[in-house]
Motif scaffolding. Structure first.
Motif, PDB file in Angstrom:
ATOM      1  N   GLU A 233     -72.161 -42.285  15.358  1.00 38.08           N
ATOM      2  CA  GLU A 233     -72.371 -43.290  16.411  1.00 38.08           C
ATOM      3  C   GLU A 233     -71.491 -43.052  17.629  1.00 38.08           C
ATOM      4  N   LEU A 234     -70.629 -42.044  17.569  1.00 39.05           N
ATOM      5  CA  LEU A 234     -69.675 -41.791  18.656  1.00 39.05           C
ATOM      6  C   LEU A 234     -70.212 -40.709  19.589  1.00 39.05           C
ATOM      7  N   GLU A 235     -70.334 -41.037  20.848  1.00 35.82           N
ATOM      8  CA  GLU A 235     -70.800 -40.074  21.841  1.00 35.82           C
ATOM      9  C   GLU A 235     -69.675 -39.804  22.834  1.00 35.82           C
ATOM     10  N   LEU A 236     -69.225 -38.578  22.882  1.00 39.62           N
ATOM     11  CA  LEU A 236     -68.164 -38.188  23.796  1.00 39.62           C
ATOM     12  C   LEU A 236     -68.760 -37.812  25.148  1.00 39.62           C
ATOM     13  N   ASP A 237     -68.033 -38.122  26.229  1.00 38.44           N
ATOM     14  CA  ASP A 237     -68.511 -37.737  27.552  1.00 38.44           C
ATOM     15  C   ASP A 237     -67.936 -36.369  27.921  1.00 38.44           C
ATOM     16  N   ASP A 238     -68.347 -35.860  29.063  1.00 45.96           N
ATOM     17  CA  ASP A 238     -67.932 -34.514  29.468  1.00 45.96           C
ATOM     18  C   ASP A 238     -66.421 -34.406  29.593  1.00 45.96           C
ATOM     19  N   GLU A 239     -65.784 -35.460  30.063  1.00 45.72           N
ATOM     20  CA  GLU A 239     -64.322 -35.452  30.206  1.00 45.72           C
ATOM     21  C   GLU A 239     -63.650 -35.332  28.836  1.00 45.72           C
ATOM     22  N   ASP A 240     -64.181 -36.060  27.845  1.00 44.45           N
ATOM     23  CA  ASP A 240     -63.634 -35.978  26.489  1.00 44.45           C
ATOM     24  C   ASP A 240     -63.754 -34.560  25.936  1.00 44.45           C
ATOM     25  N   VAL A 241     -64.943 -33.988  26.077  1.00 40.47           N
ATOM     26  CA  VAL A 241     -65.198 -32.654  25.542  1.00 40.47           C
ATOM     27  C   VAL A 241     -64.303 -31.627  26.221  1.00 40.47           C
ATOM     28  N   GLU A 242     -64.148 -31.757  27.541  1.00 41.36           N
ATOM     29  CA  GLU A 242     -63.284 -30.831  28.279  1.00 41.36           C
ATOM     30  C   GLU A 242     -61.839 -30.936  27.805  1.00 41.36           C
ATOM     31  N   LYS A 243     -61.402 -32.154  27.549  1.00 40.89           N
ATOM     32  CA  LYS A 243     -60.029 -32.355  27.079  1.00 40.89           C
ATOM     33  C   LYS A 243     -59.816 -31.680  25.721  1.00 40.89           C
ATOM     34  N   ILE A 244     -60.783 -31.858  24.817  1.00 43.42           N
ATOM     35  CA  ILE A 244     -60.651 -31.264  23.481  1.00 43.42           C
ATOM     36  C   ILE A 244     -60.812 -29.746  23.548  1.00 43.42           C
ATOM     37  N   ASP A 245     -61.736 -29.281  24.364  1.00 42.33           N
ATOM     38  CA  ASP A 245     -61.913 -27.842  24.535  1.00 42.33           C
ATOM     39  C   ASP A 245     -60.635 -27.185  25.059  1.00 42.33           C
ATOM     40  N   GLY A 246     -59.823 -27.954  25.778  1.00 50.33           N
ATOM     41  CA  GLY A 246     -58.611 -27.418  26.385  1.00 50.33           C
ATOM     42  C   GLY A 246     -57.404 -27.356  25.459  1.00 50.33           C
ATOM     43  N   ILE A 247     -57.563 -27.817  24.224  1.00 50.54           N
ATOM     44  CA  ILE A 247     -56.451 -27.754  23.265  1.00 50.54           C
ATOM     45  C   ILE A 247     -56.052 -26.294  23.066  1.00 50.54           C
ATOM     46  N   GLU A 248     -54.762 -26.013  23.220  1.00 44.04           N
ATOM     47  CA  GLU A 248     -54.281 -24.630  23.115  1.00 44.04           C
ATOM     48  C   GLU A 248     -53.792 -24.282  21.714  1.00 44.04           C
ATOM     49  N   GLU A 249     -53.434 -25.282  20.931  1.00 41.77           N
ATOM     50  CA  GLU A 249     -52.927 -25.018  19.583  1.00 41.77           C
ATOM     51  C   GLU A 249     -53.994 -24.342  18.735  1.00 41.77           C
ATOM     52  N   ARG A 250     -53.584 -23.351  17.949  1.00 41.82           N
ATOM     53  CA  ARG A 250     -54.495 -22.668  17.042  1.00 41.82           C
ATOM     54  C   ARG A 250     -53.950 -22.734  15.619  1.00 41.82           C
ATOM     55  N   THR A 251     -54.767 -23.227  14.707  1.00 41.31           N
ATOM     56  CA  THR A 251     -54.376 -23.386  13.310  1.00 41.31           C
ATOM     57  C   THR A 251     -55.534 -22.985  12.418  1.00 41.31           C
ATOM     58  N   ARG A 252     -55.281 -22.135  11.448  1.00 44.62           N
ATOM     59  CA  ARG A 252     -56.278 -21.811  10.438  1.00 44.62           C
ATOM     60  C   ARG A 252     -55.780 -22.358   9.112  1.00 44.62           C
ATOM     61  N   ILE A 253     -56.568 -23.207   8.479  1.00 41.26           N
ATOM     62  CA  ILE A 253     -56.177 -23.855   7.230  1.00 41.26           C
ATOM     63  C   ILE A 253     -56.390 -22.920   6.037  1.00 41.26           C
ATOM     64  N   VAL A 254     -57.559 -22.318   5.966  1.00 43.62           N
ATOM     65  CA  VAL A 254     -57.926 -21.453   4.843  1.00 43.62           C
ATOM     66  C   VAL A 254     -57.671 -20.008   5.246  1.00 43.62           C
ATOM     67  N   ASP A 255     -56.673 -19.385   4.610  1.00 40.98           N
ATOM     68  CA  ASP A 255     -56.293 -18.028   4.993  1.00 40.98           C
ATOM     69  C   ASP A 255     -55.616 -17.333   3.817  1.00 40.98           C
ATOM     70  N   PHE A 256     -55.944 -16.080   3.604  1.00 40.28           N
ATOM     71  CA  PHE A 256     -55.320 -15.292   2.547  1.00 40.28           C
ATOM     72  C   PHE A 256     -55.532 -13.823   2.880  1.00 40.28           C
ATOM     73  N   ASP A 257     -54.765 -12.962   2.251  1.00 36.34           N
ATOM     74  CA  ASP A 257     -54.739 -11.546   2.647  1.00 36.34           C
ATOM     75  C   ASP A 257     -56.107 -10.884   2.568  1.00 36.34           C
ATOM     76  N   GLU A 258     -56.919 -11.267   1.550  1.00 34.77           N
ATOM     77  CA  GLU A 258     -58.209 -10.609   1.351  1.00 34.77           C
ATOM     78  C   GLU A 258     -59.321 -11.188   2.219  1.00 34.77           C
ATOM     79  N   ALA A 259     -59.025 -12.229   2.985  1.00 38.81           N
ATOM     80  CA  ALA A 259     -60.054 -12.841   3.822  1.00 38.81           C
ATOM     81  C   ALA A 259     -60.613 -11.812   4.803  1.00 38.81           C
ATOM     82  N   PRO A 260     -61.902 -11.882   5.096  1.00 35.55           N
ATOM     83  CA  PRO A 260     -62.535 -10.860   5.940  1.00 35.55           C
ATOM     84  C   PRO A 260     -61.837 -10.633   7.281  1.00 35.55           C
ATOM     85  N   TRP A 261     -61.363 -11.700   7.922  1.00 37.69           N
ATOM     86  CA  TRP A 261     -60.739 -11.557   9.234  1.00 37.69           C
ATOM     87  C   TRP A 261     -59.380 -10.856   9.152  1.00 37.69           C
ATOM     88  N   ASN A 262     -58.835 -10.719   7.940  1.00 38.93           N
ATOM     89  CA  ASN A 262     -57.573  -9.992   7.769  1.00 38.93           C
ATOM     90  C   ASN A 262     -57.804  -8.547   7.339  1.00 38.93           C
TER      91      ASN A 262
END
Length: 264
Positions: A233-262
């Motif tokens: 039921e929540l509709e974000l406006d363009d300003e909201d989306v831009e604000k969230i898109d601008g988050i600089e922090e990067r966090t990966r929760i699921v990660d291990f040595d054998e994961a494909p990206w590693n």
């Protein structure tokens, strides 16, 4: 039915009563999509939770375990999943990870055979790199319907999202609220306060407003199950989306040595 934009995740719900009760409540409050996996050890419990639901009213997805990706094992284990889920056909079956017994020349033709048999309706992949996706798309006869990856405001997966839009498959976001960490992000807090919503609802709404994206939050408590579905039921406006898109922090929760990206 097509995949709904919000699904109910069941990771770590391997206790019967907890899983059955959670799935039943999820269906009552408006979810139409349930995500499980062979490795979750709860396919039977998910089936119990869905016992009172019209099969045509729920989109059901599961994933093939990494030890079951040889040709015959894909066939046998998927038939077993269908039996446990008490369905003639599974709406969407993913390869859970392209590791261990994964071999594109064995795993993917087996999925095609399952589609031909009607045991599964659609083919999905999970946790693949772009180059692995391209190889799989070239190998499969069936179209790739969905790719499931960790995705949230601190891991927006721009490359995989662009790939999904370009190749016309759904990007399905697990850990869509970063296991609660979105509540600590200033930009999300500001948008949540503006809309009198929770941080989790903001993160889910942000995902669902993106093209070709589905979110599958996992929740066990009744309050969280109801809270998450409120994101519809929540509709974000363009300003909201831009604000969230601008988050600089990067966090990966699921990660291990054998994961494909590693492995690149």
């Amino acid at each position: 039915m097509d995949i709904p934009e919000l699904g109910f995740g069941t990771y770590q719900m391997d206790e019967r009563d907890e899983c059955v009760d959670a799935v039943e409540l999820a269906m009552e409050v408006g979810y139409e999509h349930v995500d499980t996996a062979q490795g979750y050890d709860n396919e039977e419990y998910v089936a119990e939770g869905l016992a009172g639901v019209d099969r045509d009213e729920v989109f059901l997805a599961s994933k093939i375990d990494t030890d079951n990706l040889g040709f015959d094992d894909v066939l046998d284990s998927t038939h077993e999943s269908a039996e446990k889920l008490q369905v003639d056909s599974i709406d969407l079956m993913y390869v859970h990870w392209p590791i261990n017994t994964y071999d594109p020349d064995e795993t993917l033709p087996a999925l095609d055979e399952l589609v031909d048999e009607g045991v599964i309706e659609r083919v999905g992949l999970s946790n693949f790199r772009p180059d692995q996706l391209e190889e799989a798309i070239d190998t499969l006869d069936a179209p790739l319907y969905a790719h499931q990856v960790e995705m949230h405001p601190m891991l927006p997966q721009e490359e995989l999202h662009e790939f999904a839009v370009e190749h016309d498959h759904q990007l399905v976001a697990y850990c869509p609220i970063a296991r609660g960490q979105v509540a600590d992000v200033e930009e999300i807090q500001a948008v949540a306060e503006k809309h009198e919503a929770s941080a989790a609802q903001v993160s889910l709404a942000w995902l669902m407003q993106k093209e070709n994206v589905t979110a599958i939050p996992k929740a066990a408590s009744p309050d969280h199950i109801r809270e998450n579905v409120g994101a519809l039921e929540l509709e974000l406006d363009d300003e909201d989306v831009e604000k969230i898109d601008g988050i600089e922090e990067r966090t990966r929760i699921v990660d291990f040595d054998e994961a494909p990206w590693n492995q690149v």
